[in-house]
Design a protein around this motif. Structure first.
Motif, PDB file in Angstrom:
ATOM      1  N   TRP A 152       0.857  -1.174   0.000  1.00  0.00           N
ATOM      2  CA  TRP A 152       0.000   0.000   0.000  1.00  0.00           C
ATOM      3  C   TRP A 152       0.898   1.231   0.000  1.00  0.00           C
ATOM      4  O   TRP A 152       1.691   1.416   0.908  1.00  0.00           O
ATOM      5  N   MET A 153       0.776   2.051  -1.031  1.00  0.00           N
ATOM      6  CA  MET A 153       1.592   3.253  -1.153  1.00  0.00           C
ATOM      7  C   MET A 153       0.713   4.468  -1.323  1.00  0.00           C
ATOM      8  O   MET A 153      -0.230   4.457  -2.118  1.00  0.00           O
ATOM      9  N   THR A 154       1.019   5.533  -0.578  1.00  0.00           N
ATOM     10  CA  THR A 154       0.412   6.834  -0.788  1.00  0.00           C
ATOM     11  C   THR A 154       1.471   7.743  -1.383  1.00  0.00           C
ATOM     12  O   THR A 154       2.503   7.999  -0.745  1.00  0.00           O
ATOM     13  N   ALA A 155       1.246   8.209  -2.611  1.00  0.00           N
ATOM     14  CA  ALA A 155       2.256   9.009  -3.298  1.00  0.00           C
ATOM     15  C   ALA A 155       2.353  10.427  -2.734  1.00  0.00           C
ATOM     16  O   ALA A 155       3.431  11.013  -2.696  1.00  0.00           O
ATOM     17  N   GLY A 156       1.219  10.989  -2.304  1.00  0.00           N
ATOM     18  CA  GLY A 156       1.238  12.309  -1.692  1.00  0.00           C
ATOM     19  C   GLY A 156       1.910  13.352  -2.564  1.00  0.00           C
ATOM     20  O   GLY A 156       1.612  13.495  -3.742  1.00  0.00           O
ATOM     21  N   LYS A 157       2.876  14.095  -1.982  1.00  0.00           N
ATOM     22  CA  LYS A 157       3.494  15.225  -2.687  1.00  0.00           C
ATOM     23  C   LYS A 157       4.500  14.794  -3.744  1.00  0.00           C
ATOM     24  O   LYS A 157       5.045  15.648  -4.445  1.00  0.00           O
ATOM     25  N   GLY A 158       4.723  13.483  -3.881  1.00  0.00           N
ATOM     26  CA  GLY A 158       5.538  13.043  -5.001  1.00  0.00           C
ATOM     27  C   GLY A 158       6.567  12.003  -4.632  1.00  0.00           C
ATOM     28  O   GLY A 158       7.258  12.124  -3.615  1.00  0.00           O
ATOM     29  N   ILE A 159       6.668  10.983  -5.463  1.00  0.00           N
ATOM     30  CA  ILE A 159       7.641   9.921  -5.274  1.00  0.00           C
ATOM     31  C   ILE A 159       7.871   9.259  -6.628  1.00  0.00           C
ATOM     32  O   ILE A 159       6.943   9.121  -7.423  1.00  0.00           O
ATOM     33  N   GLN A 160       9.119   8.909  -6.915  1.00  0.00           N
ATOM     34  CA  GLN A 160       9.407   8.085  -8.082  1.00  0.00           C
ATOM     35  C   GLN A 160       9.389   6.624  -7.639  1.00  0.00           C
ATOM     36  O   GLN A 160       9.840   6.296  -6.540  1.00  0.00           O
ATOM     37  N   HIS A 161       8.894   5.760  -8.495  1.00  0.00           N
ATOM     38  CA  HIS A 161       8.975   4.337  -8.176  1.00  0.00           C
ATOM     39  C   HIS A 161       9.090   3.526  -9.455  1.00  0.00           C
ATOM     40  O   HIS A 161       8.631   3.930 -10.525  1.00  0.00           O
TER      41      HIS A 161
ATOM     42  N   VAL B 148       0.535  15.432   1.189  1.00  0.00           N
ATOM     43  CA  VAL B 148       1.024  14.746   2.385  1.00  0.00           C
ATOM     44  C   VAL B 148       2.331  14.033   2.044  1.00  0.00           C
ATOM     45  O   VAL B 148       2.673  13.808   0.887  1.00  0.00           O
ATOM     46  N   ASP B 149       3.088  13.668   3.074  1.00  0.00           N
ATOM     47  CA  ASP B 149       4.337  12.944   2.852  1.00  0.00           C
ATOM     48  C   ASP B 149       4.051  11.573   2.255  1.00  0.00           C
ATOM     49  O   ASP B 149       3.115  10.884   2.679  1.00  0.00           O
ATOM     50  N   PRO B 150       4.854  11.139   1.283  1.00  0.00           N
ATOM     51  CA  PRO B 150       4.690   9.785   0.736  1.00  0.00           C
ATOM     52  C   PRO B 150       4.899   8.734   1.824  1.00  0.00           C
ATOM     53  O   PRO B 150       5.649   8.943   2.782  1.00  0.00           O
ATOM     54  N   HIS B 151       4.254   7.605   1.648  1.00  0.00           N
ATOM     55  CA  HIS B 151       4.349   6.542   2.653  1.00  0.00           C
ATOM     56  C   HIS B 151       4.024   5.219   1.989  1.00  0.00           C
ATOM     57  O   HIS B 151       3.164   5.143   1.119  1.00  0.00           O
ATOM     58  N   PHE B 152       4.747   4.152   2.392  1.00  0.00           N
ATOM     59  CA  PHE B 152       4.322   2.834   1.947  1.00  0.00           C
ATOM     60  C   PHE B 152       4.446   1.848   3.092  1.00  0.00           C
ATOM     61  O   PHE B 152       5.258   1.997   3.999  1.00  0.00           O
ATOM     62  N   LYS B 153       3.611   0.839   3.062  1.00  0.00           N
ATOM     63  CA  LYS B 153       3.663  -0.226   4.058  1.00  0.00           C
ATOM     64  C   LYS B 153       3.283  -1.535   3.384  1.00  0.00           C
ATOM     65  O   LYS B 153       2.633  -1.551   2.331  1.00  0.00           O
TER      66      LYS B 153
END
Length: 261
Positions: free
Chosen positions: A31-40, A71-76
């Motif tokens: 589960w990933m929330t990209a929020g303000k931005g993330i490369q993957h 929001v800050d990106p986050h994954f779990k």
């Protein structure tokens, strides 16, 4: 939100610009929330050298409301042994297995999603279930506790399925009335379904490439921000980063902590 089906043993690798990485499979969910931005980067490695590397995966996108776009990106990881699996028996003794990935089913609750996800507020009625019926099994999907949700059932594996009196075939999607119990009657082969449910955010949607905002002007701002920052850059030696085939399932988080399964 990724779900890799239990029936296969291929694994998916995901690496991110925050330094996170993972390999998952066999029923795991990332589960990933990209929020303000993330490369993957997502890679599907050839783990097995002596047999087919089969893969069955769902990638589900949940939008964020305007208030949470930055929001800050986050994954779990929701490892397969963390996800509740409930078995139901019909009058003929035939089984239906339900995996509760998000939301709940009766008194069974799913693991918590990432912070700031639309699913993190139970008032939004988000539910993700996978449902597997034995051949000729019958199961009643209970109506929702939260009103005003959209509820969709996707029949992705099997032969035929009778949904509330209407027969459908494999690879068909059905919109359900969330305020009614829905009887599922499977055909002569094992049948598998994905249920997605949630309240609509009710905000404008502007989408271009991987970016989802509320207006076209915000899309252009997102492109500009990416050109300036690359959302943190890419810390891995290769754009298509892979890991040793013998490493197994793991999750490396941005804080340096690691889970190994």
């Amino acid at each position: 939100l990724h779900r890799v089906d239990r029936r296969q043993r291929q694994m998916c690798i995901r690496d991110s610009s925050l330094g996170g990485a993972g390999r998952f499979g066999a029923g795991d969910v990332q589960w990933m929330t990209a929020g303000k931005g993330i490369q993957h980067s997502e890679m599907f490695p050839m783990v097995h050298e002596d047999k087919d590397n089969t893969l069955e995966i769902f990638q589900v996108w949940l939008n964020l409301p305007k208030s949470d776009k930055f929001v800050d990106p986050h994954f779990k990881m929701l490892w397969n042994d963390m996800i509740p699996e409930v078995e139901f028996k019909d009058d003929k003794g035939l089984s239906t297995l339900v995996n509760v990935i998000a939301g709940g089913l009766n008194e069974i609750k799913a693991p918590k999603p990432t912070p700031n996800s639309w699913a993190s507020d139970p008032n939004n009625g988000v539910s993700v279930l996978t449902i597997k019926l034995e051949a000729n099994a019958t199961w009643k999907l209970p109506k929702t506790a939260v009103k005003e949700v959209n509820r969709t059932l996707y029949f992705y594996s099997g032969e035929t399925m009778n949904v509330a009196g209407e027969e459908i075939t494999e690879y068909h999607l059905v919109q359900l009335n969330p305020e009614e119990d829905i009887v599922l009657e499977n055909g002569k082969k094992e049948g598998c379904l994905l249920l997605l449910q949630g309240k609509p955010i009710k905000e404008p949607v502007a989408q271009y490439g991987p970016f989802v905002m509320n207006t076209d002007a915000e899309i252009q701002e997102a492109f500009s921000e990416y050109r300036k920052t690359q959302f943190g850059g890419w810390p891995w030696p290769n754009q298509e980063q892979v890991h040793d085939r013998d490493k197994g399932r793991f999750a490396l988080h941005a804080d340096g902590s690691e889970e190994i399964k």
